[in-house]
Design an enzyme around this catalytic site. Structure first.
Site, PDB file in Angstrom:
ATOM      1  N   CYS A 108       0.866  -1.183   0.000  1.00 30.52           N
ATOM      2  CA  CYS A 108       0.000   0.000   0.000  1.00 30.52           C
ATOM      3  C   CYS A 108       0.900   1.230   0.000  1.00 30.52           C
ATOM      4  O   CYS A 108       2.104   1.127   0.104  1.00 30.52           O
ATOM      5  CB  CYS A 108      -0.856  -0.016   1.259  1.00 30.52           C
ATOM      6  SG  CYS A 108      -1.705  -1.561   1.515  1.00 30.52           S
TER       7      CYS A 108
ATOM      8  N   ARG B 234       1.324   1.830  -5.829  1.00 28.33           N
ATOM      9  CA  ARG B 234       1.574   0.794  -4.806  1.00 28.33           C
ATOM     10  C   ARG B 234       0.295   0.087  -4.390  1.00 28.33           C
ATOM     11  O   ARG B 234       0.320  -0.927  -3.716  1.00 28.33           O
ATOM     12  CB  ARG B 234       2.223   1.423  -3.576  1.00 28.33           C
ATOM     13  CG  ARG B 234       3.529   2.146  -3.830  1.00 28.33           C
ATOM     14  CD  ARG B 234       4.042   2.748  -2.573  1.00 28.33           C
ATOM     15  NE  ARG B 234       4.346   1.720  -1.612  1.00 28.33           N
ATOM     16  CZ  ARG B 234       5.536   1.108  -1.529  1.00 28.33           C
ATOM     17  NH1 ARG B 234       6.499   1.461  -2.355  1.00 28.33           N
ATOM     18  NH2 ARG B 234       5.760   0.167  -0.658  1.00 28.33           N
TER      19      ARG B 234
ATOM     20  N   TRP C 126      -3.927  -1.719  -1.209  1.00 28.71           N
ATOM     21  CA  TRP C 126      -4.004  -2.939  -2.017  1.00 28.71           C
ATOM     22  C   TRP C 126      -4.455  -4.012  -1.040  1.00 28.71           C
ATOM     23  O   TRP C 126      -3.709  -4.390  -0.136  1.00 28.71           O
ATOM     24  CB  TRP C 126      -2.640  -3.289  -2.622  1.00 28.71           C
ATOM     25  CG  TRP C 126      -2.681  -4.467  -3.550  1.00 28.71           C
ATOM     26  CD1 TRP C 126      -3.041  -4.468  -4.865  1.00 28.71           C
ATOM     27  CD2 TRP C 126      -2.366  -5.821  -3.229  1.00 28.71           C
ATOM     28  NE1 TRP C 126      -2.955  -5.728  -5.381  1.00 28.71           N
ATOM     29  CE2 TRP C 126      -2.568  -6.585  -4.411  1.00 28.71           C
ATOM     30  CE3 TRP C 126      -1.957  -6.470  -2.082  1.00 28.71           C
ATOM     31  CZ2 TRP C 126      -2.351  -7.961  -4.462  1.00 28.71           C
ATOM     32  CZ3 TRP C 126      -1.740  -7.835  -2.127  1.00 28.71           C
ATOM     33  CH2 TRP C 126      -1.940  -8.560  -3.306  1.00 28.71           C
TER      34      TRP C 126
ATOM     35  N   ASN D 140       0.905  -0.656   6.229  1.00 31.64           N
ATOM     36  CA  ASN D 140       1.268  -1.424   5.035  1.00 31.64           C
ATOM     37  C   ASN D 140       1.955  -2.688   5.540  1.00 31.64           C
ATOM     38  O   ASN D 140       2.926  -2.607   6.290  1.00 31.64           O
ATOM     39  CB  ASN D 140       2.218  -0.615   4.142  1.00 31.64           C
ATOM     40  CG  ASN D 140       2.664  -1.409   2.919  1.00 31.64           C
ATOM     41  OD1 ASN D 140       2.023  -2.397   2.556  1.00 31.64           O
ATOM     42  ND2 ASN D 140       3.766  -1.001   2.303  1.00 31.64           N
ATOM     43  N   GLY D 141       1.412  -3.859   5.182  1.00 31.30           N
ATOM     44  CA  GLY D 141       2.022  -5.119   5.628  1.00 31.30           C
ATOM     45  C   GLY D 141       0.932  -6.082   6.078  1.00 31.30           C
ATOM     46  O   GLY D 141      -0.244  -5.898   5.778  1.00 31.30           O
TER      47      GLY D 141
ATOM     48  N   GLU E 122       8.838 -12.972 -20.727  1.00 28.59           N
ATOM     49  CA  GLU E 122       8.582 -11.569 -20.368  1.00 28.59           C
ATOM     50  C   GLU E 122       7.493 -10.972 -21.264  1.00 28.59           C
ATOM     51  O   GLU E 122       6.609 -10.271 -20.780  1.00 28.59           O
ATOM     52  CB  GLU E 122       9.886 -10.771 -20.474  1.00 28.59           C
ATOM     53  CG  GLU E 122       9.757  -9.285 -20.242  1.00 28.59           C
ATOM     54  CD  GLU E 122       9.181  -8.908 -18.877  1.00 28.59           C
ATOM     55  OE1 GLU E 122       9.078  -9.789 -17.999  1.00 28.59           O
ATOM     56  OE2 GLU E 122       8.777  -7.740 -18.708  1.00 28.59           O
TER      57      GLU E 122
ATOM     58  N   LYS F 141       3.943  -9.398 -19.873  1.00 25.14           N
ATOM     59  CA  LYS F 141       3.449  -8.054 -20.202  1.00 25.14           C
ATOM     60  C   LYS F 141       2.027  -8.143 -20.723  1.00 25.14           C
ATOM     61  O   LYS F 141       1.145  -7.400 -20.335  1.00 25.14           O
ATOM     62  CB  LYS F 141       4.359  -7.403 -21.252  1.00 25.14           C
ATOM     63  CG  LYS F 141       5.720  -7.036 -20.760  1.00 25.14           C
ATOM     64  CD  LYS F 141       5.787  -5.839 -19.825  1.00 25.14           C
ATOM     65  CE  LYS F 141       5.717  -6.049 -18.385  1.00 25.14           C
ATOM     66  NZ  LYS F 141       6.610  -6.775 -17.586  1.00 25.14           N
TER      67      LYS F 141
ATOM     68  N   GLU G 199      -0.563  -9.259 -17.908  1.00 19.59           N
ATOM     69  CA  GLU G 199      -0.784  -8.422 -16.725  1.00 19.59           C
ATOM     70  C   GLU G 199      -1.449  -7.080 -17.062  1.00 19.59           C
ATOM     71  O   GLU G 199      -2.014  -6.443 -16.179  1.00 19.59           O
ATOM     72  CB  GLU G 199       0.498  -8.195 -15.941  1.00 19.59           C
ATOM     73  CG  GLU G 199       1.513  -7.287 -16.569  1.00 19.59           C
ATOM     74  CD  GLU G 199       2.696  -7.032 -15.628  1.00 19.59           C
ATOM     75  OE1 GLU G 199       2.515  -6.911 -14.407  1.00 19.59           O
ATOM     76  OE2 GLU G 199       3.824  -6.969 -16.122  1.00 19.59           O
TER      77      GLU G 199
ATOM     78  N   HIS H 289       6.341 -30.534 -27.425  1.00 15.98           N
ATOM     79  CA  HIS H 289       6.051 -31.438 -26.297  1.00 15.98           C
ATOM     80  C   HIS H 289       4.773 -31.043 -25.575  1.00 15.98           C
ATOM     81  O   HIS H 289       4.717 -31.013 -24.352  1.00 15.98           O
ATOM     82  CB  HIS H 289       7.254 -31.422 -25.333  1.00 15.98           C
ATOM     83  CG  HIS H 289       8.528 -31.770 -26.008  1.00 15.98           C
ATOM     84  ND1 HIS H 289       8.911 -33.046 -26.300  1.00 15.98           N
ATOM     85  CD2 HIS H 289       9.490 -30.979 -26.545  1.00 15.98           C
ATOM     86  CE1 HIS H 289      10.068 -33.049 -26.946  1.00 15.98           C
ATOM     87  NE2 HIS H 289      10.447 -31.798 -27.102  1.00 15.98           N
TER      88      HIS H 289
ATOM     89  N   LYS I  81       2.592  -2.078  -7.839  1.00  8.03           N
ATOM     90  CA  LYS I  81       3.959  -1.960  -8.349  1.00  8.03           C
ATOM     91  C   LYS I  81       4.964  -2.692  -7.478  1.00  8.03           C
ATOM     92  O   LYS I  81       5.934  -3.250  -7.969  1.00  8.03           O
ATOM     93  CB  LYS I  81       4.350  -0.479  -8.429  1.00  8.03           C
ATOM     94  CG  LYS I  81       5.712  -0.234  -9.036  1.00  8.03           C
ATOM     95  CD  LYS I  81       5.787  -0.722 -10.463  1.00  8.03           C
ATOM     96  CE  LYS I  81       7.148  -0.520 -11.065  1.00  8.03           C
ATOM     97  NZ  LYS I  81       7.241  -1.187 -12.388  1.00  8.03           N
TER      98      LYS I  81
HETATM   99  C1  AGP Z   1       6.354  -6.976 -13.808  1.00  3.52           C
HETATM  100  O1  AGP Z   1       5.786  -6.269 -14.885  1.00  3.52           O
HETATM  101  C2  AGP Z   1       5.398  -7.098 -12.638  1.00  3.52           C
HETATM  102  N1  AGP Z   1       4.911  -5.850 -12.230  1.00  3.52           N
HETATM  103  C3  AGP Z   1       5.964  -7.940 -11.516  1.00  3.52           C
HETATM  104  O2  AGP Z   1       6.140  -9.235 -12.019  1.00  3.52           O
HETATM  105  C4  AGP Z   1       7.310  -7.479 -10.900  1.00  3.52           C
HETATM  106  O3  AGP Z   1       8.357  -7.675 -11.815  1.00  3.52           O
HETATM  107  C5  AGP Z   1       7.580  -8.336  -9.663  1.00  3.52           C
HETATM  108  O4  AGP Z   1       6.566  -8.094  -8.726  1.00  3.52           O
HETATM  109  C6  AGP Z   1       8.942  -8.065  -9.021  1.00  3.52           C
HETATM  110  O5  AGP Z   1       9.015  -6.732  -8.598  1.00  3.52           O
HETATM  111  P1  AGP Z   1      10.458  -6.149  -8.163  1.00  3.52           P
HETATM  112  O6  AGP Z   1      11.333  -6.178  -9.383  1.00  3.52           O
HETATM  113  O7  AGP Z   1      10.173  -4.772  -7.681  1.00  3.52           O
HETATM  114  O8  AGP Z   1      10.992  -7.050  -7.088  1.00  3.52           O
END
Ligand code: AGP
Length: 613
Positions: free
Chosen positions: A2, A27, A77, A103-104, A486, A490, A493, A509, A608
């Site tokens: 958060c 966040r 969040w 936060n936590g 990757e 993208k 997500e 396979h 994030k």
């Molecule tokens: C990537 O686009 C995502 N937002 C997510 O997978 C991110 O890479 C992951 O949570 C790791 O975050 P960090 O690099 O801040 O540790």
């Protein structure tokens, strides 16, 4: 994960709190709230709303609140309890004299709640957080000060927290505490700020202190006193904030993600700027110089991360093994910590994290520390927890990345892995000539990225064809296999379309059963040593009517006969190709998501920085 903001000083806190929440909205953004204490009548006011910070801002504007120079705020969040007004922070006691944002995760919240309920406390929310405000309230009612109540209360708590607390009974201070979730204090003249990360402080102050686990700070407008939870005074080092305001605004871009994709011309350059020693064919990385010999003599190099950073680790694995000759292993951080990993002091372990706050990666680091490995951070956020708790490390210098979908941080992570590969390689068997070739190709990347970004309109037109796709398959070989993963991440997500990445050879396979005219297949197919094998895979997909998008070399005219869409990019050496081949995939995912009318910068269910496990 958060976003927390706090202010105490001479100004009206409300606009500062709202602006701070907007800066931290990446966040978490399912609900938000502010809690303030008015200057004159010391009245407490709390306003909360579901959804984005802008909805809270509207609600605040429709409410008349006296000027309040003391306040805290939170954008959420959800972990425990669905997104709702009642579950939004700040949480408060029955008399509304005590406000708290958190936060936590409070792991023993059930036990604490049972004890407090026996003492007559009533709970209104479904959150774990609410136990804290009633716990501190119960201690203040026994005559303890706010600081003492937080200290005693936290000694009973298990879990992670970054908290800010204010009380009507002590309306001249904020008490904050940290364990496992980030908190930073901005230092002003006659005022102080509290935030989850420095982005909320930029433009207000350039001086800050980062809290470490187990620390608690009592903050007034003129000073702050830091101590440990068990009441030992501590001295905190003041840091300079080097990020400017323009770096965290969208500028003329419609989304942070597009801005950050286009920033890669400069962010890739910033990642190697001042770090290339061409005459010696090696790299200069100040953050690991002190331990470079130990690193070069490691028995193994272990890489641990989550999400996109884990994909960067997979590319790093190819680089490091090819150029240093040291065995490399890559682990999901969330898995590493639950195995019984065989790690010892002969191993060097990199923890890769854009935010430097990912709970799983932090936990894996703690596990590795117990086993005496050399602990190294590879982070983007300066002063982040992973960076500060590593023995040494390298900042990737991508600049603030606000879009939840990581883009420029990924390419900068790969640049840093290339530099580390050269640095270690040149201490082992990498020749001067080969080292210099890698460095020259690194220096040539920004111009090549500029060329690729000029394909944006073509990629947008291709995206148009796939707005209604239900699935995507991404295939690549060697260095480009992690790029397939990757690219798939993208897409899923931000567009919410199911997408999978696979080694191209693996398609036979199993996944090949998925191929029909409704399955878009993205191939990363530059003209490299495995090109012919990838062409064979393309023909296998074509024979089954799959729709094919190829990321190909700009001088490859053959591939056009085989695929439905080809995106031609400049070539470079194999180890650096992922830095180029990922960019069209970032743009493809971006345009599909925008055309689907989705929130590209703040996709549903995501945040994030994942600071919960
Ligand atoms: C990537 O686009 C995502 N937002 C997510 O997978 C991110 O890479 C992951 O949570 C790791 O975050 P960090 O690099 O801040 O540790």
């Amino acid at each position: 994960m958060c976003g927390i903001v706090g202010y105490i000083g001479e100004k009206n806190s409300i606009p500062i709190l709202i602006e701070g929440l907007k800066r931290l909205e990446y966040r978490g953004y399912d609900s938000a709230g502010i809690g303030v204490i008015s200057n004159e009548r010391k009245e407490t006011r709390v306003i909360k709303s579901l959804g984005k910070v802008s909805l809270l801002e509207d609600k605040v504007e429709q409410t008349s609140i006296d000027a309040s120079s003391l306040g805290i705020a939170h954008t959420r969040w959800a972990t425990h309890g669905e997104p709702s007004v009642v579950n939004a922070h700040p949480h408060f006691n029955k008399e509304e004299t005590l406000y708290l944002v958190h936060n936590g995760i409070i792991e023993n919240h059930t036990e604490i709640k049972a004890k407090l309920s026996k003492d007559g406390y009533e709970f209104v929310s479904e959150t774990d957080t609410e136990v804290l405000v009633h716990l501190f309230d119960s201690l203040m009612k026994k005559g303890n000060s706010l600081l003492k109540s937080v200290q005693i209360g936290l000694s009973e708590v298990r879990g992670t927290y970054g908290i800010s607390v204010i009380s009507k009974n002590e309306p001249d201070k904020i008490v904050v505490a940290k364990k496992g979730s980030p908190l930073v204090i901005g230092i002003g003249d006659g005022e102080h700020y509290v935030a989850s990360d420095v982005n909320a402080l930029i433009g207000h102050t350039s001086r800050c202190v980062y809290l470490d686990d187990g620390e608690i700070v009592e903050i007034t407008k003129d000073k702050f006193v830091a101590s440990t939870i068990d009441d030992k005074d501590i001295k905190k080092e003041v840091h300079e904030i080097s990020v400017e305001l323009d770096k965290i605004s969208k500028g003329d871009y419609p989304h942070y993600m597009l801005k950050e994709i286009f920033e890669q011309v400069n962010s890739v350059r910033d990642s190697f700027r001042g770090r290339i020693l061409m005459s010696e064919g090696t790299a200069k990385l100040g953050g690991i110089e002190r331990i470079a010999e130990r690193l070069a003599n490691s028995k193994r190099l272990l890489l641990s991360a989550c999400g996109t950073s884990w994909h960067a680790g997979l590319v790093g694995e190819y680089m490091l093994e090819q150029f240093t000759g040291i065995p490399v292993e890559v682990d999901y951080a969330s898995e590493f910590r639950y195995r019984n990993p065989i790690v010892d002091r002969n191993d060097s372990m990199f923890f890769i994290s854009q935010s430097g706050e990912t709970a799983d990666t932090l936990a894996a680091m703690k596990e590795a520390k117990r086993r005496d490995a050399l602990i190294l951070g590879l982070c983007n956020v300066v002063g982040s927890t992973i960076a500060r708790e590593s023995e040494a490390g390298v900042y990737v210098h991508a600049g603030p990345e606000i879009g939840v979908a990581s883009t420029k941080a990924f390419t900068s992570q790969l640049v840093v892995f290339a530099l580390i590969s050269v640095l270690i390689g040149r201490k082992r068997h990498l020749s001067l000539i080969d080292g210099q070739e890698i460095l020259r190709e690194l220096e040539a990347l920004p111009k090549k990225i500029e060329k690729i970004l000029k394909l944006n309109d073509q990629i947008e037109a291709i995206a148009e064809k796939f707005v209604d796709a239900k699935n995507f398959l991404y295939l690549g070989r060697g260095y480009n296999f992690p790029v397939a993963l990757e690219g798939a991440l993208k897409m899923k997500e931000i567009s919410y379309i199911h997408a999978e990445g696979y080694p191209a050879a693996e398609m036979k396979h199993g996944p090949i059963a998925l191929i029909d005219e409704n399955m878009p297949v993205v191939f990363i197919a530059p003209k490299d040593s495995v090109y012919d094998k990838v062409i064979t895979n393309i023909e296998e997909v074509k024979a089954r009517k799959g729709k094919i998008i190829a990321i190909a070399s700009e001088n490859d005219n053959e591939i056009d006969k085989l695929v439905d869409y080809s995106i031609k990019i400049p070539d470079t050496i194999r180890m650096l190709m992922p830095i180029l081949s990922v960019i069209p995939l970032q743009l493809l995912a971006y345009h599909v998501a925008v055309k689907r009318g989705l929130n590209v910068d703040q996709p549903r269910n995501l945040a994030k920085s994942v600071t919960v496990e």
